[in-house]
Design an enzyme around this catalytic site. Structure first.
Site, PDB file in Angstrom:
ATOM      1  N   HIS A 132       0.869  -1.230   0.092  1.00  0.00           N
ATOM      2  CA  HIS A 132       0.036  -0.160   0.042  1.00  0.00           C
ATOM      3  C   HIS A 132       1.057   1.229   0.036  1.00  0.00           C
ATOM      4  CE1 HIS A 132      -3.087  -2.878   1.149  1.00  0.00           C
ATOM      5  NE2 HIS A 132      -3.984  -1.862   0.655  1.00  0.00           N
ATOM      6  N   LYS A 136      -0.313   5.037   4.410  1.00  0.00           N
ATOM      7  CA  LYS A 136      -1.192   3.882   5.333  1.00  0.00           C
ATOM      8  C   LYS A 136      -0.797   3.667   6.590  1.00  0.00           C
ATOM      9  CE  LYS A 136      -3.590  -0.412   4.886  1.00  0.00           C
ATOM     10  NZ  LYS A 136      -4.774   0.039   5.397  1.00  0.00           N
TER      11      LYS A 136
HETATM   12  P1  NAD Z   1      -6.936   9.098   5.633  1.00  0.00           P
HETATM   13  O1  NAD Z   1      -6.034   9.546   6.705  1.00  0.00           O
HETATM   14  O2  NAD Z   1      -6.711   9.814   3.994  1.00  0.00           O
HETATM   15  O3  NAD Z   1      -8.576   9.838   5.957  1.00  0.00           O
HETATM   16  C1  NAD Z   1      -9.068   9.414   7.071  1.00  0.00           C
HETATM   17  C2  NAD Z   1      -9.961  10.653   7.413  1.00  0.00           C
HETATM   18  O4  NAD Z   1     -10.636  10.497   8.796  1.00  0.00           O
HETATM   19  C3  NAD Z   1      -9.243  11.882   7.887  1.00  0.00           C
HETATM   20  O5  NAD Z   1      -9.760  13.198   7.259  1.00  0.00           O
HETATM   21  C4  NAD Z   1      -9.336  11.954   9.432  1.00  0.00           C
HETATM   22  O6  NAD Z   1      -9.235  13.517   9.865  1.00  0.00           O
HETATM   23  C5  NAD Z   1     -10.527  11.342   9.725  1.00  0.00           C
HETATM   24  N1  NAD Z   1     -10.887  11.237  11.130  1.00  0.00           N
HETATM   25  C6  NAD Z   1     -10.083  10.648  12.138  1.00  0.00           C
HETATM   26  N2  NAD Z   1     -10.658  10.674  13.116  1.00  0.00           N
HETATM   27  C7  NAD Z   1     -11.947  10.731  12.916  1.00  0.00           C
HETATM   28  C8  NAD Z   1     -13.007  10.881  13.887  1.00  0.00           C
HETATM   29  N3  NAD Z   1     -12.904  10.517  15.221  1.00  0.00           N
HETATM   30  N4  NAD Z   1     -14.261  11.174  13.211  1.00  0.00           N
HETATM   31  C9  NAD Z   1     -14.177  11.288  11.733  1.00  0.00           C
HETATM   32  N5  NAD Z   1     -13.437  11.505  11.095  1.00  0.00           N
HETATM   33  C10 NAD Z   1     -12.227  11.248  11.584  1.00  0.00           C
HETATM   34  O7  NAD Z   1      -7.294   7.612   5.465  1.00  0.00           O
HETATM   35  P2  NAD Z   1      -8.003   6.895   4.072  1.00  0.00           P
HETATM   36  O8  NAD Z   1      -6.923   6.584   3.139  1.00  0.00           O
HETATM   37  O9  NAD Z   1      -9.154   7.751   3.637  1.00  0.00           O
HETATM   38  O10 NAD Z   1      -8.541   5.575   4.759  1.00  0.00           O
HETATM   39  C11 NAD Z   1      -9.550   5.723   6.022  1.00  0.00           C
HETATM   40  C12 NAD Z   1      -9.613   4.343   6.537  1.00  0.00           C
HETATM   41  O11 NAD Z   1     -10.635   3.348   5.382  1.00  0.00           O
HETATM   42  C13 NAD Z   1      -8.353   3.482   6.937  1.00  0.00           C
HETATM   43  O12 NAD Z   1      -8.591   2.547   8.044  1.00  0.00           O
HETATM   44  C14 NAD Z   1      -8.136   2.672   5.667  1.00  0.00           C
HETATM   45  O13 NAD Z   1      -7.553   1.389   5.764  1.00  0.00           O
HETATM   46  C15 NAD Z   1      -9.789   2.172   5.216  1.00  0.00           C
HETATM   47  N6  NAD Z   1      -9.679   1.795   3.850  1.00  0.00           N
HETATM   48  C16 NAD Z   1     -10.577   0.713   3.960  1.00  0.00           C
HETATM   49  C17 NAD Z   1     -11.080   0.292   2.543  1.00  0.00           C
HETATM   50  C18 NAD Z   1     -12.104  -0.989   2.283  1.00  0.00           C
HETATM   51  O14 NAD Z   1     -12.611  -1.051   1.114  1.00  0.00           O
HETATM   52  N7  NAD Z   1     -12.660  -1.083   3.270  1.00  0.00           N
HETATM   53  C19 NAD Z   1     -10.420   1.040   1.186  1.00  0.00           C
HETATM   54  C20 NAD Z   1      -9.461   1.839   1.433  1.00  0.00           C
HETATM   55  C21 NAD Z   1      -9.336   2.323   2.748  1.00  0.00           C
END
Ligand code: NAD
Length: 243
Positions: A132, A136
């Site tokens: 990734h 991440k």
């Molecule tokens: P990122 O760091 O770009 O975004 C995360 C966002 O969540 C940030 O804007 C952060 O400020 C916000 N955040 C943090 N704490 C929060 C809270 N208490 N309330 C609301 N918002 C809050 O990360 P990303 O790349 O967008 O990934 C986010 C999550 O999704 C990760 O855990 C990642 O592994 C997961 N993900 C899952 C899939 C899937 O298909 N299930 C795919 C991609 C990413």
């Protein structure tokens, strides 16, 4: 009426991808919140919440959803085993699709991995490699964790069989161990390979994501599906009818 969708983690990479996909799919975004915003108020104005935020935020998100009886699509990964157990009990009180990966291709990879692990048996050494982007925050990925879970289930092994990377004088590989290796770098959206290696042949099942839109579209498909379901925890296999 089309459900009004609340995006939690809206400023993140996935939050933005969900907003873009909603436009593309002609779905209504009723709210978008990130850390520090008033989640309960935003949720009250919506029919379903799609969450890609932080594992530390999942407890509060589920508590708010349970209090308001709102369905949840949970994409956040990185929960520890104990943490997940506790959260699952909460999630089961509302209709909740919880998936470590919302892509259709990866969900087929899950099914193919189960089949391969069962047909090939323990003479074929199973190893999982994931890569990734450099930003991440958790490892191994939720998708790799699910692939490992499938292999352990098929081989009737416990979590102690997992080898997270290897270093030093590890000794020869034992037939019951399952290796997992997490690579990080650049802007890789998500690569997963499951390997089954025996003496004389090796089978590799690989999925490569090149655009996080696939997760966003899958999550929105789940959001449309979960509204009106009975309380309980579902996964993408349920949404796609792969069970
Ligand atoms: P990122 O760091 O770009 O975004 C995360 C966002 O969540 C940030 O804007 C952060 O400020 C916000 N955040 C943090 N704490 C929060 C809270 N208490 N309330 C609301 N918002 C809050 O990360 P990303 O790349 O967008 O990934 C986010 C999550 O999704 C990760 O855990 C990642 O592994 C997961 N993900 C899952 C899939 C899937 O298909 N299930 C795919 C991609 C990413």
């Amino acid at each position: 009426m089309a459900p009004r969708i609340l995006i939690n983690g809206a400023k993140g990479r996935m939050g933005q991808a969900v907003a873009a996909a909603a436009k593309e799919m002609d779905l209504t975004v009723g709210g978008a919140v990130d850390a520090g915003d008033d989640l309960a108020a935003a949720l009250a104005a919506c029919d379903v919440v799609v969450d890609f935020s932080s594992h530390a935020a999942t407890g509060a998100l589920l508590a708010a959803a349970v209090a308001q009886r709102k369905p949840v699509v949970l994409g956040t990964t990185g929960h520890g085993a104990e943490e997940k157990k506790r959260l699952l009990a909460l999630a089961a009180q509302v209709p909740c699709v919880w998936a470590g990966n919302f892509s259709v291709g990866v969900n087929l990879l899950f099914a193919l991995t189960r089949r391969a692990a069962s047909v090939l048996g323990s003479d074929y050494d199973a190893e999982v490699v994931e890569m990734h982007h450099r930003f991440k925050k958790d490892a191994p990925s939720g998708t790799a964790a699910r692939l490992l879970e499938i292999i352990l289930e098929e081989r009737k092994l416990g979590a102690e069989a997992l080898r997270h990377g290897r270093e030093g004088i590890t000794g020869e590989r034992t037939p019951t161990e399952v290796g997992i290796h997490a690579l990080r770098g650049g802007d890789v959206v998500g690569d997963h390979t499951v390997m089954f290696a025996a003496l004389g042949e090796r089978l590799e099942l690989t999925h490569k994501a090149s655009d996080r839109g696939i997760f966003a579209r899958g999550a929105l498909r789940a959001a449309r599906w979960v509204v009106g379901q009975q309380p309980g925890v579902y996964d993408m296999q349920d949404v796609l009818g792969l069970k």
